[in-house]
Motif scaffolding. Structure first.
Motif, PDB file in Angstrom:
ATOM      1  N   THR A  48      -2.130  -6.823  -3.769  1.00 50.02           N
ATOM      2  CA  THR A  48      -1.321  -5.603  -3.909  1.00 50.02           C
ATOM      3  C   THR A  48      -1.312  -5.122  -5.359  1.00 50.02           C
ATOM      4  O   THR A  48      -1.433  -3.927  -5.633  1.00 50.02           O
ATOM      5  N   ASP A  58      -3.649  -1.263   1.949  1.00 49.31           N
ATOM      6  CA  ASP A  58      -3.140  -2.598   1.663  1.00 49.31           C
ATOM      7  C   ASP A  58      -2.625  -3.224   2.955  1.00 49.31           C
ATOM      8  O   ASP A  58      -1.602  -2.810   3.489  1.00 49.31           O
ATOM      9  N   GLU A  59      -3.345  -4.211   3.434  1.00 52.02           N
ATOM     10  CA  GLU A  59      -3.021  -4.907   4.686  1.00 52.02           C
ATOM     11  C   GLU A  59      -2.615  -3.931   5.793  1.00 52.02           C
ATOM     12  O   GLU A  59      -1.487  -3.977   6.287  1.00 52.02           O
ATOM     13  N   GLU A 107       1.468  -1.522   1.343  1.00 53.40           N
ATOM     14  CA  GLU A 107       1.630  -2.640   2.270  1.00 53.40           C
ATOM     15  C   GLU A 107       2.854  -2.423   3.160  1.00 53.40           C
ATOM     16  O   GLU A 107       2.782  -2.493   4.377  1.00 53.40           O
TER      17      GLU A 107
HETATM   18 MG   LIG Z   1       0.306  -7.801  -0.903  1.00 58.73          MG
END
Ligand SMILES: [Mg+2]
Ligand SMILES: Nc1ncnc2c1ncn2[C@@H]1O[C@H](COP(=O)(O)OP(=O)(O)O)[C@@H](O)[C@H]1O
Lengths: 422, 234
Positions: B35, B151-152, B75
């Motif tokens: 991140t 992010d993810e 995220e």
């Molecule tokens: Mg992260």
């Protein structure tokens, strides 16, 4: 059970957000008490240790020589300096052009009434340009009234005349002159005016808090819901993003407060009319509240809202959740509250006043207090421009620091301080 | 590049090169620094040392230009609770394109990616986690950025939503030549969408290159073994 209570207490006591208000409360009262006592003290010391006062006795027809002699004999003992003025012009002209602590108007036929042993009537006047608790008590006027009463009592002390007359040889009407407005109002209505303004000021104060709350919540929510990152990455300058937030909050507050503003203006006029009811054959040259002053007051009000909104945005941006934002509002608001209370209760003297007058919000409090006593002059406009400049500088500075890097750093510092125990 | 949070060194020295039009995956355990890396690339944070260039633009000195060509999906996606999905996409489209013809095209595209049917006119506070992700993915892709940083994107979503998101990533990479930078700790996912990966751990890049090359280099059969070997081997 006892263990549970202990846990509850420990948990609460260790949360600085809970404890802070408790610590602040006594401090607030200490400071407020200090300010209030200062105002009461000046009144009390006037009673205990009377100061030398300059009195102007305005007469409409010739006054008896023994009255003049009496006043001159007692003047040293009573700590008064007496001047006499024959009333030729309008009373308000005399009030405007001269500067005495107390004016006494002895109307036509006063001494004839006294001769007939009827209760006489006089008017007392004092000039005021400022508004404070002690300024409307009329202590100095009463001292002069007593002297005149004593004159009458001594004159008839040996004759067995009507008891009523002896016990109350004099009626007096206490009036206050407002030079800037060229207006006479009764002391009693002035003190109600004072409380009217007091209440209005409290309302303005709480409105400031509400706006700060709205804007800090709306910014802190961006942090809490994790929308700030997206916001900061839009292809718009960060300054504009911040400005948009500020203006958005401001518009919402304005919509909410426009009704209040209308109500407030009405309130001022009502207050004003309530104190300008004519009293017997006295001149009233009322101009009420002039449009220029009113315009400045409203402008100052709007600037204050903007100021409180930007303070709120700063607080919100620095808090990573809404709860923390609400907690931070307290101390910030108290920082404003002290000078505000000072302004409401007392009238600051000039260098301090110049500074306070230039700070948005505090300025509005002073304006709303002064508008009833004086007509605003060009200096008020300058104060207004000063406060506008302060706002612009503030907005510019915040716009510059409105990046995630700086915000994160500051947020971490603040939340570490506040969240040690949660 | 290096990133310190106070005294803590989250990124100890990251050196990456991502080619245009590829789908690049950053893989690593929690707390590895994925991140943080993404936030620096997307100009949200400043690198403590070193520099990042996005299509030639420096993320520190030319952050305005970088922001114009990238889109970032954080995220933890957040939404404005009292705004509808449609209003939100409309807002984004008008911020990027004003009133031009591109505006309505972007909005259409956004609605297509979101694929929420009539629920798009619902306030976002009523959206499920998957729906929120879809709206945010729509925001990221509707402007056809040159680089999309996700992010993810599938963490915490059910299989169906995850599958849809992978499909969209592949589709938009082909259709609009969007370069993707995706982080994940789902190795199957990484295998299906990307050809090139970097494995990050403790703020350091352990290994980076095309999946095929790495499988050969480490003499392993699949990406799972590769990952374990690299992570454990350190
Ligand atoms: Mg992260
Ligand atoms: N704002 C911050 N302040 C201090 N430390 C942070 C901050 N953000 C992340 N970290 C730390 O940096 C490390 C890397 O975090 P992160 O980049 O979020 O990892 P990942 O996304 O790979 O899980 C973690 O150890 C995390 O605790």
């Amino acid at each position: 059970m006892r263990k549970l209570i202990k846990k509850e207490i420990l948990d609460l006591i260790r949360d600085p957000r809970i404890i802070l208000p408790f610590i602040f409360a006594p401090i607030i009262f200490l400071v407020l008490g200090g300010i209030a006592s200062q105002s009461v003290q000046s009144t009390v010391s006037e009673i205990v240790e009377p100061s030398l006062i300059k009195v102007n006795i305005i007469y409409e027809e010739k006054i008896p020589q023994d009255f003049i002699n009496y006043l001159q004999n007692v003047s040293e003992k009573e700590k008064v300096i007496i001047y006499f003025t024959q009333k030729e012009k309008d009373i308000s002209n005399i009030l405007k052009e001269t500067d005495y602590d107390v004016y006494i108007l002895i109307p036509k036929g006063f001494f004839e009434k006294i001769e007939r042993k009827e209760t006489g009537e006089i008017y007392t006047f004092s000039k005021t340009t400022e508004f404070r608790l002690g300024s409307i008590t009329g202590i100095k006027e009463i001292r002069v009234v007593r002297i005149i009463e004593n004159y009458i009592k001594e004159k008839y002390i040996n004759s067995t005349e009507i008891l009523n007359f002896i016990s109350r040889p004099l009626n007096y009407y206490s009036l206050v002159y407002l030079p800037s407005k060229n207006l006479l109002v009764s002391s009693q209505s002035l003190s109600s005016l004072f409380f009217g303004i007091f209440i209005a000021s409290i309302i303005i104060l709480s409105l400031g808090a509400i706006i700060m709350q709205i804007s800090s919540t709306s910014t802190a929510i961006e942090n809490e819901y994790k929308t700030l990152e997206i916001l900061l990455l839009l292809p718009i300058s960060r300054f504009k993003i911040f400005l948009a937030k500020l203006i958005g909050t401001f518009i919402v507050s304005m919509i909410g407060l426009s009704l209040f503003l209308i109500g407030f203006v009405f309130y001022l006029y009502l207050l004003f009319f309530s104190v300008t009811q004519p009293t017997q054959n006295l001149p009233f040259i009322s101009i009420a509240i002039d449009p220029f002053s009113l315009a400045l007051l409203i402008a100052s009000f709007v600037i204050s809202l903007l100021f409180m909104a930007s303070l709120g945005v700063i607080i919100g941006a620095l808090s990573n959740d809404v709860r923390l934002a609400n907690t931070l509002i307290g101390p910030v608001f108290i920082l404003l509250f002290f000078p505000a209370f000072y302004i409401i209760i007392l009238t600051p003297s000039s260098p301090i006043k110049d500074i306070l007058m230039s700070i948005p919000f505090l300025q509005t409090l002073i304006f709303s207090k002064e508008i009833l006593l004086t007509n605003f002059k060009i200096t008020h406009l300058i104060y207004l421009i000063n406060s506008l400049l302060i706002i612009l500088v503030l907005i510019y500075i915040i716009g510059r620091i409105f990046s995630l890097e700086t915000l994160l750093n500051l947020q971490n510092k603040i939340s570490r301080r506040f969240k040690k125990r949660i | 590049m290096v990133k310190r949070y106070g005294y803590f060194e989250a990124l100890k020295g990251i050196n990456l090169n991502i080619d245009e039009k590829e789908i690049f995956a950053l893989v690593g355990p929690n707390g590895a620094g994925k991140t943080t890396t993404f936030k620096i690339i997307s100009t949200l944070l400043l690198p403590t040392m070193g520099q990042v260039k996005v299509f030639g633009y420096d993320t520190v000195n030319e952050s305005d230009k970088v922001r114009k060509i990238i889109s970032y999906l954080p995220e933890e996606v957040g939404v404005y609770k009292n705004i509808t999905g449609y209003e939100y996409l409309d807002l984004i489209a008008s911020i990027y394109f004003g009133n031009s013809s591109e505006y309505s095209k972007a909005l259409e595209l956004g609605i297509e990616v979101a694929n929420l049917g009539s629920r798009i006119y619902d306030k976002m506070k009523n959206y499920s986690k998957g729906m929120k992700k879809r709206i945010q993915l729509a925001r990221v892709l509707m402007t056809k950025p040159k680089l999309a940083i996700l992010d993810e994107p599938t963490t915490g979503l059910d299989f169906e939503y995850s599958y849809e998101i992978r499909k969209i990533i592949l589709e938009y990479n082909k259709k609009f030549n969007i370069t993707f930078l995706v982080s994940s700790h789902n190795l199957q996912e990484v295998e299906t969408i990307s050809s090139k990966i970097a494995i990050i751990k403790g703020g350091l890049i352990m290994e980076y290159g095309s999946i095929d090359d790495l499988l050969e280099k480490y003499q392993v059969k699949n990406i799972e073994e590769l990952y374990i070997k690299i992570i454990k081997g350190s």
